[in-house]
Scaffold this active site. Structure first.
Site, PDB file in Angstrom:
ATOM      1  N   SER A  43       0.842  -1.190   0.000  1.00  0.00           N
ATOM      2  CA  SER A  43       0.000   0.000   0.000  1.00  0.00           C
ATOM      3  C   SER A  43       0.875   1.236   0.000  1.00  0.00           C
ATOM      4  CB  SER A  43      -0.911   0.067   1.243  1.00  0.00           C
ATOM      5  OG  SER A  43      -1.636  -1.111   1.429  1.00  0.00           O
ATOM      6  N   ASP A  56       8.467 -17.668  11.942  1.00  0.00           N
ATOM      7  CA  ASP A  56       9.713 -18.430  11.894  1.00  0.00           C
ATOM      8  C   ASP A  56       9.415 -19.925  11.890  1.00  0.00           C
ATOM      9  OD1 ASP A  56      11.297 -16.169  11.901  1.00  0.00           O
ATOM     10  OD2 ASP A  56      11.556 -16.151  14.077  1.00  0.00           O
ATOM     11  N   ASP A  86       9.164  -9.465   9.745  1.00  0.00           N
ATOM     12  CA  ASP A  86       9.304 -10.915   9.874  1.00  0.00           C
ATOM     13  C   ASP A  86       8.741 -11.376  11.219  1.00  0.00           C
ATOM     14  OD1 ASP A  86      10.065 -13.564   9.463  1.00  0.00           O
ATOM     15  OD2 ASP A  86      12.032 -13.244  10.361  1.00  0.00           O
TER      16      ASP A  86
END
Length: 806
Positions: A276, A351, A348
């Site tokens: 976006s 995991d 992130d």
């Protein structure tokens, strides 16, 4: 016209279901579908907009005005009635979409479609989507206010469903031959999980593990750097982080698992272009002295649209903007005091851990020198016209063991577990409820504090003159390198140790430069003390935006419109001059030279009537593929380097061994690749022109807005004439792009403009189904009617009163 549209839909649908559609398994019962009393003919009519309706659960009367675009303006006397009405109206206009998205999120499509959807459902269950929704609902239930409003929304949806007869069902129910089921609060949690997966469900840990094993650390660091030299982060480089006084985790000496991940297929990846733009300028940089805010989320272009626009007002607060069918409140919008919008932060937060089981029963796994007990979650996957599947998923303290010998693995004593912030629960619904009520910066900040996922860049502006941007989410506080590769599930040092305190999330308020912006680029520079690695951050749109706001002192509404629709291709502008200077053109024939001269004259704007953007698109696609042909030839699953690094290597390391084409005996360089792929491009475009006519950018790109079922062409719009591509600010690619453009000037009350590629109605037989698409493609906007008085009648085409059903 509507009659013709539905008749055309029928013809196409029969062709799709009978001739092409192995995906859905069976055709609908034609007698029922064609029945004049309850079949698809009933869907030719628009919804009733003026009859007073008794609604179960309302405390007081609610006035609903519809403007000329079918945008409902809701005036309720209290919040319970407000959110009940939001649920009712969302179901009235978008019922099938509302429900279908939660079936997809929860891994329940096989209940509708049959065994063709079984693998998808298994994947979503093993991703922990249903589990995560349950955890989120537990958190939301701890807040009595949020729960009360969610239950009101539920009751509103169900009040509408209970009024329906089979003839009234949206046409998709008739096509697939099933009926709507009642809404639950868990479905709202599933809708929020659907967005979390879409925006925070990506990762490359297993692919990077393979690349590290294949190339070694030095080459890996070259191909996948943490920071690019042109980094222009969301929070400017001048930011002082000295207020952060937290100890950072130390990198353990232990090695990462050395597995070669040869999974034939990893989990389905989310669209890498989900992103976006948003920005805001201060009053000092605004033509009027009032801050101006803009937001345009980039998502798949679907019909019905992902967004449903509404005004939601009570005597205490009044908000307007884009809602998500299934969630409460305005997601991207404004009220009388503040405006807000989001872009994806792409941090992130997922995991993978290698799990060692004690034996094939998988009842115990190794962690911290001990054998710890697993838990089992048995997922019941119902299959239409088939036998129910029970899939046993093992859970560790990390999360679900998504890959094991029951899924896509081959070692009965090993598996890979997913740790994901999406599984941790969180009352993300409360954030948007509080935005809707907010009056100032402190209210905005307090609304953000409990928000967990998907991580977002929340832009803010107020009538008091403040602008701000917070990168908000629940972020693991990682040691350097943690989460890049497969982690050792037995090593406690590889666990998430703690989380970054919310107050230390990167943010800025009223910066000296007079603007805030984000476009999915790197959130910070290297001076930010917490570890943040390059998680696929955008490298072109953000620089175009920031350069624009540095280019002059004052900006007006037209500047904002122009920028949202800006088609300048910075990526092409940074590579092509180098290519032109270094490509040997002596072997080109006349036709190829004409094509080369066309692109040489390009001003780098990807406009619909130009040929050069089509040449560039074809050329770049072929060039990027041939550079990384080693990846395609390798049995290991690896992610190719990011675009910016690819271009850097072409320009600065043109003779690197990776430039060599694997399948040829010669040793090629970048210079050779330029010529080889240009000749292939010229050949393709000549053939394309012979088959289709002129390859101008509009025709070649062929943007379309497709129905959610993907196999219903008559319910979709094709060949939408819009410029840009995913690297331009106007990030409109083939089936992805700006899903809601909004601009708000913070006057009192604010003045808003907006548009999206769809329409308010979910009924393909309605004139409001896709009526915004042409304006959206042309870069036009509608003025948003932000009503301050429920008795006002100007620009209202219909009014409906919802009354308590006593």
């Amino acid at each position: 016209m509507k009659y013709f549209k539905l008749l055309l839909a029928l013809v196409f649908t029969i062709v799709v279901f009978i001739g092409l559609n192995g995906k859905f398994g069976s055709i609908p019962p034609m007698g029922k579908f064609l029945s004049p009393n309850q079949g698809f003919w009933q869907n030719e009519q628009d919804e009733n907009l003026s009859t007073n309706m008794p609604i179960d659960g309302l405390e007081s009367e609610v006035t609903v005005h519809y403007d000329q675009y079918l945008i409902p303006h809701v005036f309720a006397q209290n919040d319970v009635d407000l959110y009940l009405t939001q649920g009712y109206l969302t179901a009235k206009h978008r019922l099938w979409q509302l429900e279908f998205q939660t079936f997809a999120a929860g891994g329940r499509l096989a209940e509708i479609i049959g065994d063709k959807a079984l693998e998808y459902d298994r994947q979503e269950r093993r991703r922990g989507m249903d589990f995560g929704a349950e955890k989120a609902l537990e958190e939301m239930q701890k807040d009595p206010e949020t729960l009360k409003y969610m239950e009101a929304y539920r009751d509103g949806v169900n009040s509408y469903i209970k009024q329906l007869q089979p003839k009234d069902y949206p046409v998709e129910y008739k096509l697939l031959d099933y009926a709507p089921e009642l809404w639950t609060t868990k479905k709202t949690a599933l809708l929020l999980m659907y967005m979390t997966k879409m925006l925070a469900g990506g990762d490359s840990d297993l692919e990077y593990t393979n690349a590290l094993k294949r190339f070694g650390k030095d080459r890996f660091d070259l191909l996948y750097p943490d920071f690019f030299d042109i980094n222009d982060p969301v929070i400017s480089k001048e930011t002082d982080w000295s207020f952060i006084d937290m100890k950072m985790p130390e990198t353990p000496e232990s090695e990462i698992p050395s597995d070669s991940i040869t999974l034939s297929e990893t989990l389905e990846k989310t669209n890498p272009h989900n992103g976006s733009n948003n920005w805001a300028v201060s009053g000092e940089k605004s033509y009027s002295g009032h801050p101006i805010l803009a937001n345009d989320p980039h998502l798949s272009l679907n019909l019905p649209s992902i967004w449903f626009v509404m005004q939601l007002a009570t005597p205490e607060h009044n908000s307007f903007g884009a809602t998500l069918p299934g969630a409460l409140g305005i997601i991207s919008g404004f009220n009388n005091h503040i405006a807000w919008g989001e872009t994806n932060a792409t941090r992130d937060v997922l995991d993978w851990y290698k799990i060692e089981f004690k034996d094939t029963t998988r009842k115990e796994y190794k962690h911290d020198g001990q054998w710890k007990k697993t838990t089992q979650r048995i997922e019941e996957i119902k299959i239409r016209n088939g036998k129910t599947l029970y899939d046993t998923i093992i859970y560790t303290h990390h999360g679900p063991v998504t890959y094991d010998h029951n899924f896509k693995g081959d070692n009965p004593k090993a598996g890979y577990a997913m740790q994901w912030v999406g599984h941790m629960g969180g009352n993300n619904q409360r954030t948007f409820l509080k935005f809707n009520e907010g009056k100032n910066y402190d209210d905005y900040l307090n609304a953000l504090k409990g928000y967990t996922a998907p991580a977002q860049n929340f832009v803010f502006a107020s009538t008091q003159g403040d602008i701000a941007l917070w990168i908000q989410g629940k972020f693991p506080n990682k040691w350097e390198g943690q989460g890049k590769f497969l982690l050792d599930g037995s090593n406690p040092q590889h666990d998430w140790q703690n989380f970054i305190p919310q107050a230390f999330n990167a943010h800025t308020k009223n910066p000296e430069r007079g603007f805030v912006s984000s476009a999915n680029q790197h959130p910070v520079d290297e001076s930010y003390p917490f570890y943040v690695f390059n998680d696929g951050y955008e490298t072109y749109r953000n620089r175009t935006i920031n350069d624009f706001f540095r280019s002059k002192d004052k900006f007006d509404i037209q500047d904002f419109k122009n920028l949202q629709n800006n088609n300048y291709n910075l990526k092409a502008s940074e590579l092509l001059p180098y290519v032109f200077a270094n490509m040997d053109t002596s072997s080109l024939n006349t036709e190829e030279m004409d094509i080369l001269n066309t692109i040489k004259m390009w001003d780098f704007y990807s406009e619909i009537d130009q040929l050069a953007p089509s040449i560039w698109e074809s050329w770049w696609t072929k060039l990027s593929e041939i550079i990384w042909d080693e990846y395609d030839a390798d049995p290991l699953v690896m992610d190719k380097p990011f675009t910016y690094q690819t271009i850097e290597m072409l320009k600065n390391q043109p003779e690197d061994e990776l430039m060599d084409i694997v399948s040829t005996p010669e040793k090629e360089t970048a210079k050779d690749l330029f010529l080889i792929t240009f000749k292939e491009t010229a050949k393709e475009l000549v053939e394309w022109k012979a088959a289709h006519g002129d390859y101008n950018w509009s025709a070649y790109k062929a943007t379309f807005v497709g129905h959610l079922l993907q196999a219903l062409p008559a319910f979709s719009r094709f060949d939408v004439p819009i410029g840009g591509d995913y690297n331009t600010v106007n990030a409109a690619s083939k089936n992805h792009g700006p899903s809601w453009r909004m601009i708000v000037e913070m006057t009192s009350p604010p003045i808003g403009y907006g548009i999206y590629p769809g329409g308010q109605s979910g009924n393909p037989g309605s004139k409001y189904y896709d009526n915004f698409i042409d304006q959206w493609a042309a870069g036009d906007y509608i003025s948003l009617l932000f009503m301050q008085d429920q008795d006002a009648k100007k620009d209202i085409m219909a009014t409906q009163t919802l009354i308590p059903n006593r």
